[in-house]
Motif scaffolding. Structure first.
Motif, PDB file in Angstrom:
ATOM      1  N   LEU A 105       0.643  -1.105   0.083  1.00 49.72           N
ATOM      2  CA  LEU A 105      -0.043  -0.181   0.067  1.00 49.72           C
ATOM      3  C   LEU A 105       0.952   1.469   0.152  1.00 49.72           C
ATOM      4  O   LEU A 105       0.402   2.317  -0.696  1.00 49.72           O
ATOM      5  N   GLY A 106       1.997   1.207   0.706  1.00 51.78           N
ATOM      6  CA  GLY A 106       2.869   2.421   0.716  1.00 51.78           C
ATOM      7  C   GLY A 106       3.404   2.552  -0.671  1.00 51.78           C
ATOM      8  O   GLY A 106       3.425   3.753  -1.283  1.00 51.78           O
ATOM      9  N   ALA A 145      -3.056  -0.635 -12.823  1.00 48.85           N
ATOM     10  CA  ALA A 145      -1.755  -0.623 -12.933  1.00 48.85           C
ATOM     11  C   ALA A 145      -1.269  -0.414 -11.804  1.00 48.85           C
ATOM     12  O   ALA A 145      -0.172  -1.180 -11.480  1.00 48.85           O
ATOM     13  N   ALA A 146      -1.432   0.779 -10.821  1.00 44.71           N
ATOM     14  CA  ALA A 146      -0.817   1.057  -9.577  1.00 44.71           C
ATOM     15  C   ALA A 146      -0.778  -0.153  -8.729  1.00 44.71           C
ATOM     16  O   ALA A 146      -0.052  -0.399  -8.160  1.00 44.71           O
ATOM     17  N   TRP A 147      -2.001  -0.561  -8.480  1.00 40.99           N
ATOM     18  CA  TRP A 147      -2.447  -1.497  -7.518  1.00 40.99           C
ATOM     19  C   TRP A 147      -1.764  -2.830  -7.861  1.00 40.99           C
ATOM     20  O   TRP A 147      -1.230  -3.539  -6.984  1.00 40.99           O
ATOM     21  N   LEU A 148      -1.988  -3.182  -9.130  1.00 44.13           N
ATOM     22  CA  LEU A 148      -1.396  -4.555  -9.496  1.00 44.13           C
ATOM     23  C   LEU A 148       0.003  -4.617  -9.662  1.00 44.13           C
ATOM     24  O   LEU A 148       0.820  -5.845  -9.137  1.00 44.13           O
ATOM     25  N   THR A 149       0.879  -3.625  -9.969  1.00 47.56           N
ATOM     26  CA  THR A 149       2.370  -3.664  -9.907  1.00 47.56           C
ATOM     27  C   THR A 149       2.868  -3.817  -8.793  1.00 47.56           C
ATOM     28  O   THR A 149       3.793  -4.344  -8.574  1.00 47.56           O
ATOM     29  N   THR A 150       2.286  -2.758  -7.789  1.00 51.77           N
ATOM     30  CA  THR A 150       2.908  -3.046  -6.420  1.00 51.77           C
ATOM     31  C   THR A 150       2.788  -4.231  -5.896  1.00 51.77           C
ATOM     32  O   THR A 150       3.496  -4.916  -5.023  1.00 51.77           O
ATOM     33  N   VAL A 195      19.784  -6.140  -2.496  1.00 46.54           N
ATOM     34  CA  VAL A 195      19.774  -5.440  -3.895  1.00 46.54           C
ATOM     35  C   VAL A 195      18.246  -5.277  -4.534  1.00 46.54           C
ATOM     36  O   VAL A 195      18.157  -4.095  -4.860  1.00 46.54           O
ATOM     37  N   VAL A 196      17.343  -6.268  -4.074  1.00 51.12           N
ATOM     38  CA  VAL A 196      16.213  -6.265  -4.754  1.00 51.12           C
ATOM     39  C   VAL A 196      15.316  -5.132  -3.818  1.00 51.12           C
ATOM     40  O   VAL A 196      14.652  -4.120  -4.627  1.00 51.12           O
ATOM     41  N   PHE A 197      15.606  -4.928  -2.698  1.00 49.68           N
ATOM     42  CA  PHE A 197      14.683  -4.022  -2.009  1.00 49.68           C
ATOM     43  C   PHE A 197      15.158  -2.422  -2.379  1.00 49.68           C
ATOM     44  O   PHE A 197      14.453  -1.667  -2.370  1.00 49.68           O
ATOM     45  N   LEU A 198      16.450  -2.397  -2.520  1.00 51.45           N
ATOM     46  CA  LEU A 198      17.154  -1.060  -2.979  1.00 51.45           C
ATOM     47  C   LEU A 198      16.449  -0.595  -4.238  1.00 51.45           C
ATOM     48  O   LEU A 198      15.969   0.649  -4.222  1.00 51.45           O
ATOM     49  N   SER A 199      16.548  -1.474  -5.249  1.00 42.82           N
ATOM     50  CA  SER A 199      16.070  -1.169  -6.419  1.00 42.82           C
ATOM     51  C   SER A 199      14.631  -0.976  -6.453  1.00 42.82           C
ATOM     52  O   SER A 199      14.216   0.002  -7.157  1.00 42.82           O
ATOM     53  N   LEU A 200      13.805  -1.777  -5.683  1.00 42.16           N
ATOM     54  CA  LEU A 200      12.303  -1.388  -5.837  1.00 42.16           C
ATOM     55  C   LEU A 200      12.090   0.035  -4.962  1.00 42.16           C
ATOM     56  O   LEU A 200      11.192   0.805  -5.457  1.00 42.16           O
ATOM     57  N   SER A 201      12.787   0.209  -3.842  1.00 46.21           N
ATOM     58  CA  SER A 201      12.747   1.549  -3.347  1.00 46.21           C
ATOM     59  C   SER A 201      12.862   2.621  -4.139  1.00 46.21           C
ATOM     60  O   SER A 201      12.197   3.811  -4.312  1.00 46.21           O
TER      61      SER A 201
END
Length: 312
Positions: A105-106, A145-150, A195-201
């Motif tokens: 949700l964030g 798209a916003a809901w499904l992507t996240t 790495v994954v978390f930083l990239s998604l952040s």
């Protein structure tokens, strides 16, 4: 573990090291929780019931209010239960689910704020073509798209976190299962997860923020070309509410997810998270309604209709 708690439960330390402060915080959280429920529900109702508010901006705003309701309901009830009881535990599944929902949700709110910035750009810079650009199908597609992507990205992070060994570590140094604090309970270091978390952040914080800044840069440039003395007042009326929410949201979100992950920042991070969870969702309806005549008129109309029905 006391009182027969399961060994797989997590302990949410929260503000337990300050018992008196914890009681004060719990009362404030309860007050803000009521404000969040009433304010955001009212925004959704007036946006749906008043035909004048059937516009893209209020469609996005009602989605933002629904998101805030989901976010606070996923965190605050469990938070209040733990604050008012001696056993501050949460089940393993419940903790992972709470962490995934909060992360999802964030990130969705980041994208929604960027979509709303694009909507404001279209309203200010392309007023004659606004209804063509922001047609209902495009609005629904952007929100979906916003809901499904996240959702996909949050599932990936949560799955990687779930796979980490705990080695008996059960204490989460926060008042809810925030994903970074859950990761800290692992007894191994995962470079892949970092790495994954930083990239998604970066993807869900900085990219939408860049879109917002570009949109407002173009809007400001267009407004400066207007020779009318009231140009800045028009800009404030059109974009002021959204810009205020963006500043509040990104100020706290970037402090939470882009700050150095050191133990010395942990207590500071708890209070930042508290602002992020209870203050911003409660301010969103107030910011949009207090500065917007359409919303205030719609609320008055609904209240008058209720009073009239009650008299009948």
């Amino acid at each position: 573990m006391n009182n027969g708690s399961s060994s797989t439960d997590f302990i949410l330390l929260g503000f337990s090291e300050w018992p008196q402060l914890e009681y004060i915080i719990s009362v404030l959280v309860l007050i803000f929780y009521v404000v969040i429920l009433v304010g955001n529900t009212m925004i959704i109702l007036v946006s749906h019931l008043d035909p004048k508010l059937h516009t893209p901006m209020y469609f996005f705003l009602s989605n933002l209010s629904f998101l805030d309701l989901c976010y606070t309901n996923s965190v605050i009830p469990q938070m209040l239960v733990n604050m008012w009881s001696s056993e501050k535990s949460i089940s393993y599944v419940g903790c992972m689910l709470q962490a995934a929902v909060a992360l999802d949700l964030g990130a969705t709110e980041c994208l929604l704020l960027a979509v709303m910035a694009y909507d404001r750009y279209a309203a200010v810079c392309q007023p004659l073509h606004y209804t063509v650009i922001m047609h209902p199908q495009l609005c629904h597609r952007m929100v979906l798209a916003a809901w499904l992507t996240t959702l996909g990205c949050a599932t990936l992070i949560s799955t990687l976190t779930l796979m980490l060994p705990r080695c008996g570590h059960q204490e989460v140094d926060n008042f809810f299962c925030e994903i970074l604090d859950v990761i800290k309970t692992a007894c191994v270091y995962s470079k892949v997860l970092e790495v994954v978390f930083l990239s998604l952040s970066v993807l869900f914080l900085l990219v939408p923020l860049t879109v917002i800044l570009i949109s407002y840069g173009v809007i400001t440039r267009a407004v400066m070309r207007i020779k009318a003395a009231t140009r800045w007042r028009k800009l404030l009326n059109t974009c002021g509410s959204h810009l205020t929410v963006v500043i509040l949201f990104y100020g706290t979100a970037m402090s939470m997810y882009l700050k150095p992950q050191r133990s010395t920042f942990q207590n500071e991070g708890k209070f930042i998270a508290l602002v992020y969870i209870i203050l911003i969702p409660s301010l969103n309806p107030l910011i949009y309604s207090l500065r917007n005549k359409d919303v205030k008129n719609a609320v008055k109309k609904i209240l008058c209709m209720k009073n009239w029905s009650a008299k009948l």
